[in-house]
Design an enzyme around this catalytic site. Structure first.
Site, short mmCIF file in Angstrom:
data_model
loop_
_atom_site.label_atom_id
_atom_site.label_comp_id
_atom_site.label_asym_id
_atom_site.label_seq_id
_atom_site.Cartn_x
_atom_site.Cartn_y
_atom_site.Cartn_z
N GLU A 6 0.83 -1.19 0.00
CA GLU A 6 0.00 0.00 0.00
C GLU A 6 0.87 1.25 0.00
OE1 GLU A 6 -2.37 -0.79 3.46
OE2 GLU A 6 -3.05 -2.66 2.55
N CYS A 37 -1.29 5.65 9.84
CA CYS A 37 -0.11 4.95 10.33
C CYS A 37 -0.50 3.70 11.08
CB CYS A 37 0.65 5.79 11.32
SG CYS A 37 1.13 7.35 10.69
N1 SAH Z 1 8.89 0.91 10.50
C1 SAH Z 1 9.08 2.30 10.54
C2 SAH Z 1 8.22 3.07 9.55
C3 SAH Z 1 6.80 2.60 9.39
S1 SAH Z 1 5.76 2.74 10.82
C4 SAH Z 1 8.87 2.84 11.95
O1 SAH Z 1 8.44 2.07 12.81
O2 SAH Z 1 9.19 4.00 12.17
C5 SAH Z 1 5.41 4.48 10.80
C6 SAH Z 1 4.91 5.06 12.10
O3 SAH Z 1 3.61 4.58 12.41
C7 SAH Z 1 5.78 4.72 13.32
O4 SAH Z 1 6.11 5.92 13.98
C8 SAH Z 1 4.87 3.87 14.18
O5 SAH Z 1 5.15 4.05 15.53
C9 SAH Z 1 3.51 4.39 13.81
N2 SAH Z 1 2.42 3.46 14.09
C10 SAH Z 1 2.42 2.12 13.96
N3 SAH Z 1 1.20 1.62 14.27
C11 SAH Z 1 0.41 2.67 14.59
C12 SAH Z 1 -0.97 2.80 14.95
N4 SAH Z 1 -1.78 1.76 15.02
N5 SAH Z 1 -1.43 4.04 15.19
C13 SAH Z 1 -0.63 5.13 15.05
N6 SAH Z 1 0.65 5.07 14.69
C14 SAH Z 1 1.18 3.84 14.46
#
Ligand code: SAH
Ligand code: SF4
Length: 352
Positions: A91, A337
């Site tokens: 995605e 996210c």
């Molecule tokens: N793997 C990398 C980039 C992708 S995740 C990382 O972890 O930074 C991107 C962002 O989404 C991260 O900051 C993560 O903490 C956040 N994230 C993951 N699951 C989430 C959720 N359910 N709600 C809000 N943010 C989330």
């Protein structure tokens, strides 16, 4: 769809020139430019003689993925479902901010091996790394629906620093002035904190902006929420961020997804502030986007309350930290996210 011909998207200029030999360098430059313009066939490369276009068409592909479906949210967010040559699905998301600037949010892996307790992508594990072409093509697909994209963030599925060799090629292509010519300052890589990867990026570039998904400054809690902490401890992570910043000079973003009742305590904000001390950072708070059925240590995860968020912000501000709160984007289409993951509930929007 089976891929048979070599794919040209995602090749850094030198690799493209090598692939196209014995064609002269200026031909490679023309093809490189056309790829950056987003043409979908060699026939559109009008400064190449027709027999050459046909020859290239015969031997190479321009792209290896297709848009398999899309979902749009009234807030301006658009999520694309992209199907790769082997049937794998990923995605990519187009985000619009308050000033109507568009940002492309790209995936770097199909799935993610790091299994953070709050993230949907983490629940499916890693299927495979994406190639530089598959990463670049997400940007091209998004640009085909929105020509003016100001920024790119690698915050989609996967951990960018676990796929650094391919990601680096994509970054090389995106920042090459002979083609896309994007400024490194418009590109942000979000990482869960892979020390070796940050060091590697600092040593050999390109020095894009960094966002660290800190989540909490409390090492013990962070190890439980983000197992990657065990092999990448916070003190060493801070050292390597400090070095990166000394070299690159840009502000670093500390992201903290707020999980109601879990990491919104005073200890968490205090520890986050302690981690930030000595670094030039902006803290980006992300209220957790609900993922159904997610349980952490026996307790269902929940969104933070308005009060928990406000208290957290206030405590950070009192310590002199710059804080922003991420607006929820695309909540209705699960394009936010951490909600990128196995398809569910969106079938109706999907294409073939
Ligand atoms: N793997 C990398 C980039 C992708 S995740 C990382 O972890 O930074 C991107 C962002 O989404 C991260 O900051 C993560 O903490 C956040 N994230 C993951 N699951 C989430 C959720 N359910 N709600 C809000 N943010 C989330
Ligand atoms: Fe992977 Fe990032 Fe999700 Fe953690 S938050 S599982 S590192 S995509």
């Amino acid at each position: 769809m089976h891929q048979i011909k070599p794919v040209l998207s995602g090749l850094p200029f030198e690799a493209l020139a090598e692939t196209l030999k014995p064609l002269p360098q200026f031909r490679a430059e023309q093809v490189f430019q056309w790829i950056a313009r987003g043409v979908s066939s060699f026939q559109e490369m009008t400064n190449l003689a027709i027999p050459l276009r046909e020859d290239l068409e015969h031997r190479f592909s321009l792209s290896s993925s297709i848009i398999a479906g899309r979902a749009a949210d009234p807030d301006g967010t658009v999520k694309l479902y992209i199907r790769l040559h082997d049937g794998e699905r990923i995605e990519a998301v187009l985000l619009t901010d308050g000033e109507h600037r568009k940002t492309a949010c790209l995936s770097t892996q199909a799935g993610c091996p790091l299994a953070c307790a709050f993230c949907k992508t983490g629940t499916r594990g890693l299927t495979r790394n994406l190639t530089s072409g598959e990463i670049l093509e997400q940007f091209l697909h998004l640009r085909s629906i929105e020509p003016e994209i100001a920024n790119i963030v690698f915050m989609g599925m996967g951990e960018p620093l676990l796929n650094l060799p391919e990601l680096r090629k994509t970054l090389e292509v995106l920042t090459d002035s002979r083609g896309f010519g994007l400024s490194k300052r418009r590109i942000t890589l979000s990482t869960s904190g892979i020390i070796a990867g940050i060091r590697n990026l600092a040593a050999t570039g390109p020095e894009v902006r960094l966002a660290l998904s800190l989540t909490t400054g409390d090492s013990n809690l962070r190890s439980r929420l983000m197992p990657v902490t065990k092999s990448n401890p916070l003190p060493s992570l801070k050292d390597v961020l400090y070095d990166y910043q000394q070299q690159q000079g840009q502000r670093i973003t500390l992201e903290a997804v707020l999980l109601g009742g879990v990491n919104t305590r005073q200890e968490d904000s205090d520890a986050l502030a302690a981690f930030a001390a000595g670094l030039d950072v902006v803290v980006n708070l992300i209220p957790w986007n609900p993922v159904e059925g997610m349980v952490f240590e026996g307790q269902a995860l929940r969104e933070p309350t308005a009060r928990e968020i406000a208290g957290y912000i206030q405590r950070l501000k009192r310590r002199g930290l710059k804080v922003t709160r991420r607006l929820r984007k695309g909540l209705r289409i699960a394009g936010a996210c951490g909600q990128l993951g196995p398809p569910g509930g969106l079938k109706a929007h999907e294409g073939p």
